[in-house]
Write a protein that holds these residues in place. Structure first.
Motif, PDB file in Angstrom:
ATOM      1  N   ALA A 168       0.854  -1.179   0.000  1.00  0.00           N
ATOM      2  CA  ALA A 168       0.000   0.000   0.000  1.00  0.00           C
ATOM      3  C   ALA A 168       0.897   1.238   0.000  1.00  0.00           C
ATOM      4  O   ALA A 168       2.087   1.150   0.298  1.00  0.00           O
ATOM      5  CB  ALA A 168      -0.906  -0.007   1.226  1.00  0.00           C
ATOM      6  N   PRO A 169       0.349   2.402  -0.330  1.00  0.00           N
ATOM      7  CA  PRO A 169       1.173   3.618  -0.349  1.00  0.00           C
ATOM      8  C   PRO A 169       1.757   3.922   1.018  1.00  0.00           C
ATOM      9  O   PRO A 169       1.126   3.704   2.051  1.00  0.00           O
ATOM     10  CB  PRO A 169       0.172   4.713  -0.767  1.00  0.00           C
ATOM     11  CG  PRO A 169      -0.943   3.993  -1.437  1.00  0.00           C
ATOM     12  CD  PRO A 169      -1.028   2.661  -0.760  1.00  0.00           C
ATOM     13  N   PRO A 186      -8.522   7.315  -1.399  1.00  0.00           N
ATOM     14  CA  PRO A 186      -8.050   6.258  -2.294  1.00  0.00           C
ATOM     15  C   PRO A 186      -7.823   4.934  -1.572  1.00  0.00           C
ATOM     16  O   PRO A 186      -7.413   4.904  -0.414  1.00  0.00           O
ATOM     17  CB  PRO A 186      -6.728   6.816  -2.827  1.00  0.00           C
ATOM     18  CG  PRO A 186      -6.259   7.762  -1.756  1.00  0.00           C
ATOM     19  CD  PRO A 186      -7.503   8.347  -1.167  1.00  0.00           C
ATOM     20  N   LEU A 187      -8.109   3.857  -2.284  1.00  0.00           N
ATOM     21  CA  LEU A 187      -7.767   2.500  -1.863  1.00  0.00           C
ATOM     22  C   LEU A 187      -6.813   1.987  -2.926  1.00  0.00           C
ATOM     23  O   LEU A 187      -7.219   1.742  -4.065  1.00  0.00           O
ATOM     24  CB  LEU A 187      -9.017   1.635  -1.781  1.00  0.00           C
ATOM     25  CG  LEU A 187      -8.804   0.152  -1.454  1.00  0.00           C
ATOM     26  CD1 LEU A 187      -8.224  -0.003  -0.052  1.00  0.00           C
ATOM     27  CD2 LEU A 187     -10.115  -0.619  -1.576  1.00  0.00           C
ATOM     28  N   THR A 188      -5.542   1.865  -2.573  1.00  0.00           N
ATOM     29  CA  THR A 188      -4.501   1.615  -3.569  1.00  0.00           C
ATOM     30  C   THR A 188      -3.739   0.328  -3.261  1.00  0.00           C
ATOM     31  O   THR A 188      -3.320   0.101  -2.124  1.00  0.00           O
ATOM     32  CB  THR A 188      -3.523   2.804  -3.627  1.00  0.00           C
ATOM     33  OG1 THR A 188      -4.251   3.994  -3.923  1.00  0.00           O
ATOM     34  CG2 THR A 188      -2.466   2.585  -4.701  1.00  0.00           C
ATOM     35  N   SER A 190      -0.501  -2.046  -4.721  1.00  0.00           N
ATOM     36  CA  SER A 190       0.650  -2.201  -5.609  1.00  0.00           C
ATOM     37  C   SER A 190       1.235  -3.592  -5.438  1.00  0.00           C
ATOM     38  O   SER A 190       1.194  -4.168  -4.345  1.00  0.00           O
ATOM     39  CB  SER A 190       1.729  -1.149  -5.293  1.00  0.00           C
ATOM     40  OG  SER A 190       1.260   0.154  -5.560  1.00  0.00           O
ATOM     41  N   THR A 240       0.149  -1.080 -10.292  1.00  0.00           N
ATOM     42  CA  THR A 240      -0.600  -0.425  -9.221  1.00  0.00           C
ATOM     43  C   THR A 240      -2.045  -0.250  -9.636  1.00  0.00           C
ATOM     44  O   THR A 240      -2.338   0.117 -10.771  1.00  0.00           O
ATOM     45  CB  THR A 240       0.009   0.948  -8.872  1.00  0.00           C
ATOM     46  OG1 THR A 240       1.332   0.773  -8.370  1.00  0.00           O
ATOM     47  CG2 THR A 240      -0.821   1.668  -7.832  1.00  0.00           C
ATOM     48  N   ARG A 241      -2.943  -0.517  -8.720  1.00  0.00           N
ATOM     49  CA  ARG A 241      -4.379  -0.349  -8.943  1.00  0.00           C
ATOM     50  C   ARG A 241      -4.931   0.569  -7.858  1.00  0.00           C
ATOM     51  O   ARG A 241      -4.448   0.561  -6.732  1.00  0.00           O
ATOM     52  CB  ARG A 241      -5.096  -1.701  -8.900  1.00  0.00           C
ATOM     53  CG  ARG A 241      -4.660  -2.673  -9.979  1.00  0.00           C
ATOM     54  CD  ARG A 241      -5.397  -4.004  -9.841  1.00  0.00           C
ATOM     55  NE  ARG A 241      -5.096  -4.876 -10.955  1.00  0.00           N
ATOM     56  CZ  ARG A 241      -5.748  -4.866 -12.110  1.00  0.00           C
ATOM     57  NH1 ARG A 241      -6.761  -4.018 -12.281  1.00  0.00           N
ATOM     58  NH2 ARG A 241      -5.426  -5.678 -13.089  1.00  0.00           N
ATOM     59  N   SER A 242      -5.974   1.334  -8.202  1.00  0.00           N
ATOM     60  CA  SER A 242      -6.521   2.252  -7.218  1.00  0.00           C
ATOM     61  C   SER A 242      -7.973   2.580  -7.509  1.00  0.00           C
ATOM     62  O   SER A 242      -8.398   2.603  -8.663  1.00  0.00           O
ATOM     63  CB  SER A 242      -5.700   3.550  -7.179  1.00  0.00           C
ATOM     64  OG  SER A 242      -6.119   4.374  -6.117  1.00  0.00           O
ATOM     65  N   LEU A 296     -10.824  -2.172  -9.079  1.00  0.00           N
ATOM     66  CA  LEU A 296      -9.527  -1.519  -8.949  1.00  0.00           C
ATOM     67  C   LEU A 296      -8.933  -1.372 -10.346  1.00  0.00           C
ATOM     68  O   LEU A 296      -8.207  -2.243 -10.826  1.00  0.00           O
ATOM     69  CB  LEU A 296      -8.592  -2.347  -8.067  1.00  0.00           C
ATOM     70  CG  LEU A 296      -8.828  -2.332  -6.562  1.00  0.00           C
ATOM     71  CD1 LEU A 296      -7.867  -3.273  -5.863  1.00  0.00           C
ATOM     72  CD2 LEU A 296      -8.689  -0.922  -5.994  1.00  0.00           C
ATOM     73  N   THR A 298      -6.686  -0.412 -13.598  1.00  0.00           N
ATOM     74  CA  THR A 298      -5.293  -0.146 -13.934  1.00  0.00           C
ATOM     75  C   THR A 298      -5.036  -0.674 -15.332  1.00  0.00           C
ATOM     76  O   THR A 298      -5.950  -1.169 -16.012  1.00  0.00           O
ATOM     77  CB  THR A 298      -4.343  -0.820 -12.928  1.00  0.00           C
ATOM     78  OG1 THR A 298      -3.013  -0.352 -13.145  1.00  0.00           O
ATOM     79  CG2 THR A 298      -4.366  -2.322 -13.047  1.00  0.00           C
ATOM     80  N   SER A 319      -1.979   1.276   4.781  1.00  0.00           N
ATOM     81  CA  SER A 319      -2.062   2.707   4.480  1.00  0.00           C
ATOM     82  C   SER A 319      -3.407   3.191   4.998  1.00  0.00           C
ATOM     83  O   SER A 319      -4.178   2.413   5.559  1.00  0.00           O
ATOM     84  CB  SER A 319      -1.917   2.983   2.987  1.00  0.00           C
ATOM     85  OG  SER A 319      -1.744   4.375   2.746  1.00  0.00           O
TER      86      SER A 319
END
Length: 522
Positions: A168-169, A186-188, A190, A240-242, A296, A298, A319
């Motif tokens: 996560a970030p 955001p829900l991110t 990676s 990465t998806r968000s 998500l 990307t 995160s």
């Protein structure tokens, strides 16, 4: 009587193995039929092939409070022969391996056990061998025993999966909203590893004020709170998806202030392990939402993934967000007194405490702080003979922590739970023996006494922060807002959130620092 189970739960978050009492309750209920039985639970675990494995400890409890000396835990992993090696990690236990696939550990010190699961001892490292491969499974049988007590065993499922690194970030989102206001965060996800990740599950730990503004069919909810979201998207290495998740602050949010929300990523296999842990404790992972699918998005991935997967670096999975709450929305805490009658020698019960008349709820769950202090002055002519353990004798402004619940003091300081909703009452019951009948004998209940509770800076109506405890009142004297029902502690358990369970399950080390963002000074 005010329960302190939730406070004990939160206070133990920094200790590996702190475990909510309900997690042990099914086994304890059965054990009540045969007093002094031991109980044990060990988490199902998915290990990444080629990794250093994971460290965990059993959760142990007894059907009744008992002091145990020479507690022994036996790990039988013969079913995992050639797949997993189990070795002692840390702690004061002494371990030996009497034969291949068996590890026996004994703690030489006295240990207090009761219905609360006790963990953090007998930690072992579970390490995949060089032969372990994705898809391998087996059983780790954990047995706890002690002289004079009935032993207990639990079989945990151990699986080998492909190693992935969900991330996560590192920077949390910063947003702002007023009570009742909408916002998104955001829900991110990676993929920080070299292996394609097939699916992921986000576990949320949100403050009471942060509520979902929309429901999704691939997310779960409980009492209006967002708990999890599961995604089937394949995420290639380096991808990465968000998504932007919509939220709304409750209209009863205290303002001005700050609220916090966090999420943690798990692989689907790890989430299955975690779900089993929750079910063993009688917890629900929530119900699917009524809405569309949260995706998500990307760049499409061309890679594919295998069966079981386990995260090789869970410390980078966290995160979240900080929500700056704007505007002004306060709370009026009201002292609750009581009015009692009796003759000399009688023991009468004073039900006293605090009520929140709103309009804002008070939530100190992230720091584990009580919402206020409740100071009690015992009425003249009476002696406190029954005192709950959430109350300490008070001398000036110094509470005697060594004598919690000790009868006989003239003054006490009691602590309510960490959350009090609008209209909620939190009370304690003090048993008072009438030594001498004194007409209009008066004691007091004072709340917010020199309160240093972070985030709660001002009571809207301080004039009602003191109430009377009247014994044998005459002439229509009243005792204030007496007669409240004691709280059960269920609401605070809900407010504590799924994040505490993550930590208890051994996957939330990062959460400890997050929950200690605020601090209560007694």
């Amino acid at each position: 009587m005010l329960t302190h189970s939730t406070r004990r739960w939160l206070a133990g978050l920094g200790v590996a193995g702190a475990f909510v009492a309900a997690s042990a309750s099914p086994a304890v209920a059965a054990a009540k039929e045969a007093p002094l039985e031991l109980g044990v639970y060990f988490n199902d675990t998915t290990l990444a092939a080629g990794s250093e494995g994971k460290i965990d400890s059993p959760l142990m409890f007894a059907s009744e409070p008992v002091v145990v000396e020479g507690l022994t835990v036996t790990y039988d992993y013969t079913d995992l022969d050639g797949i997993v090696q189990v070795t002692r990690d840390t702690g004061g236990s002494e371990c030996e391996s009497p034969k291949a696939g068996v590890l026996v550990c004994t703690d030489p010190f006295e240990i207090d056990l009761d219905e609360w699961a006790y963990g953090g001892l007998f930690e072992v490292a579970m390490t995949p061998t060089a032969k372990a491969a994705d898809g391998d499974t087996g059983v780790l049988k954990v047995t706890v025993s002690a002289e004079g007590l009935t032993s207990a065993s639990h079989s945990a499922k151990i699986r080998i999966g492909e190693g992935v690194d969900l991330a996560a970030p590192g920077v949390e989102a910063m947003v702002s909203a007023a009570p009742g206001g909408k916002f998104s965060a955001p829900l991110t996800l990676s993929n920080a590893g070299e292996t394609t990740a097939k699916g992921a599950v986000a576990i949320f730990d949100l403050d009471y004020a942060i509520r979902p503004d929309k429901q999704y069919s691939n997310c779960t909810y409980e009492d209006g709170r967002l708990l999890t979201c599961a995604f089937s998207e394949v995420t290639a290495a380096g991808e990465t998806r968000s998504a932007a998740v919509p939220y709304v602050l409750g209209k009863d949010t205290y303002a001005p202030g700050s609220d916090y929300g966090y999420y943690n990523w798990m692989t689907p296999a790890e989430f299955e392990d975690f779900s089993t842990y929750l079910q063993a404790g009688g917890y629900s992972i929530g119900q699917p939402g009524k809405g569309s699918v949260l995706t998500l998005p990307t760049v499409p991935s061309k890679a594919s993934a295998r069966s079981f997967q386990a995260d090789t670096d869970p410390m980078n999975n966290w995160s979240g967000m900080t929500v700056k709450v704007t505007g002004k929305n306060g709370a009026d805490l009201v002292a609750i007194g009581d009015k009692l009658t009796g003759k000399a020698g009688d023991v009468v019960t004073a039900t006293v405490g605090v009520r929140n008349d709103g309009p804002a709820a008070l939530d100190f769950g992230r720091g584990g702080s009580p919402v206020t202090k409740i100071d009690i002055a015992v009425p003249a002519g009476t002696t406190a003979v029954e005192v709950p353990e959430v109350c300490a004798p008070l001398n000036g402004d110094q509470q005697d922590w060594e004598n919690l619940g000790k009868p006989g003091a003239k003054n006490y300081r009691c602590y309510p739970d960490i959350f009090i909703g609008v209209g909620e009452e939190q009370t304690v019951e003090i048993g008072l023996k009438i030594d001498k009948v004194i007409p209009n004998a008066q004691g007091t209940v004072t709340i917010n006494a020199k309160c240093e509770c972070e985030g709660f800076t001002e009571d809207l109506k301080p004039a009602n922060d003191v109430a009377k405890i009247l014994v044998n009142a005459a002439g229509g004297q009243g005792g204030g807002d007496g007669g409240a029902l004691p709280i059960t502690g269920q609401s605070t358990g809900l407010i504590a959130g799924i994040g505490a369970l993550l930590l208890a399950a051994g996957v939330g080390g990062y959460l400890v620092a997050k929950r200690r963002r605020t601090r209560f000074v007694a």
